[in-house]
Design a protein around this motif. Structure first.
Motif, PDB file in Angstrom:
ATOM      1  N   VAL A   1       0.809  -1.226   0.000  1.00 33.35           N
ATOM      2  CA  VAL A   1       0.000   0.000   0.000  1.00 33.35           C
ATOM      3  C   VAL A   1       0.842   1.276   0.000  1.00 33.35           C
ATOM      4  O   VAL A   1       0.286   2.381  -0.084  1.00 33.35           O
ATOM      5  CB  VAL A   1      -0.973   0.034   1.198  1.00 33.35           C
ATOM      6  N   LYS A   2       2.150   1.139   0.095  1.00 37.46           N
ATOM      7  CA  LYS A   2       3.018   2.320   0.102  1.00 37.46           C
ATOM      8  C   LYS A   2       2.803   3.172  -1.138  1.00 37.46           C
ATOM      9  O   LYS A   2       2.734   2.660  -2.250  1.00 37.46           O
ATOM     10  CB  LYS A   2       4.486   1.885   0.185  1.00 37.46           C
ATOM     11  N   GLY A   3       2.689   4.466  -0.910  1.00 39.48           N
ATOM     12  CA  GLY A   3       2.481   5.389  -2.024  1.00 39.48           C
ATOM     13  C   GLY A   3       1.030   5.571  -2.424  1.00 39.48           C
ATOM     14  O   GLY A   3       0.709   6.481  -3.194  1.00 39.48           O
ATOM     15  N   ARG A   4       0.171   4.696  -1.906  1.00 43.93           N
ATOM     16  CA  ARG A   4      -1.264   4.789  -2.229  1.00 43.93           C
ATOM     17  C   ARG A   4      -2.118   5.115  -1.010  1.00 43.93           C
ATOM     18  O   ARG A   4      -3.134   5.804  -1.133  1.00 43.93           O
ATOM     19  CB  ARG A   4      -1.750   3.476  -2.843  1.00 43.93           C
ATOM     20  N   PHE A   5      -1.737   4.604   0.145  1.00 44.24           N
ATOM     21  CA  PHE A   5      -2.494   4.819   1.381  1.00 44.24           C
ATOM     22  C   PHE A   5      -1.738   5.779   2.289  1.00 44.24           C
ATOM     23  O   PHE A   5      -0.504   5.822   2.289  1.00 44.24           O
ATOM     24  CB  PHE A   5      -2.685   3.502   2.131  1.00 44.24           C
ATOM     25  N   SER A   6      -2.513   6.523   3.096  1.00 44.56           N
ATOM     26  CA  SER A   6      -1.913   7.447   4.051  1.00 44.56           C
ATOM     27  C   SER A   6      -2.671   7.368   5.374  1.00 44.56           C
ATOM     28  O   SER A   6      -3.890   7.534   5.399  1.00 44.56           O
ATOM     29  CB  SER A   6      -1.964   8.867   3.507  1.00 44.56           C
ATOM     30  N   ILE A   7      -1.939   7.132   6.449  1.00 43.37           N
ATOM     31  CA  ILE A   7      -2.534   7.042   7.776  1.00 43.37           C
ATOM     32  C   ILE A   7      -2.312   8.353   8.514  1.00 43.37           C
ATOM     33  O   ILE A   7      -1.260   8.990   8.379  1.00 43.37           O
ATOM     34  CB  ILE A   7      -1.941   5.850   8.567  1.00 43.37           C
TER      35      ILE A   7
END
Length: 124
Positions: A64-70
């Motif tokens: 999910v790196k680069g697509r998701f943000s927490i």
């Protein structure tokens, strides 16, 4: 005790976006690290993202790196997961979790409280 309620799941087309929320209630919120996990049909639950109590440290699964943000808003006792460029393989039930410690962790066994989950479905 900490109660967690996830929201924001739904059905979206591939390439679309969703924003999940996790609202916490109960005991003190700001001293806890938090995380997101997901479980697809027929698969084990897996780590997605984690955030420290201050928000200064975050971890992401490679998928999910680069697509998701927490992120988190301690004033609102809420954690978020912004999901962009969604893929069919992101389809799963997404769970939020709280760890009774400040550092973020990817390890599922170190989380103490869990929400009931919210369904995310991505169509191709």
């Amino acid at each position: 005790q900490v109660q967690l309620v996830e929201s924001g799941g739904g059905l979206v087309q591939a390439g679309g976006s969703l924003r999940l929320s996790c609202a916490a209630s109960g005991r003190t919120f700001t001293s806890y690290a938090m995380g997101w996990f997901r479980q697809a049909p027929g698969k084990e639950r897996e780590f997605v993202a984690a955030i420290s109590w201050s928000g200064g440290t975050t971890y992401y699964a490679d998928s999910v790196k680069g697509r998701f943000s927490i992120s988190r808003d301690n004033a609102k006792n809420t954690m978020y997961l912004q999901m962009n460029s969604l893929k069919p393989e992101d389809t799963a039930v997404y769970y939020c979790a709280v760890r009774r410690a400040m550092p973020a962790t990817t390890r599922e066994g170190l989380y103490d409280y869990w929400g009931q989950g919210t369904q995310v479905a991505v169509s191709s």
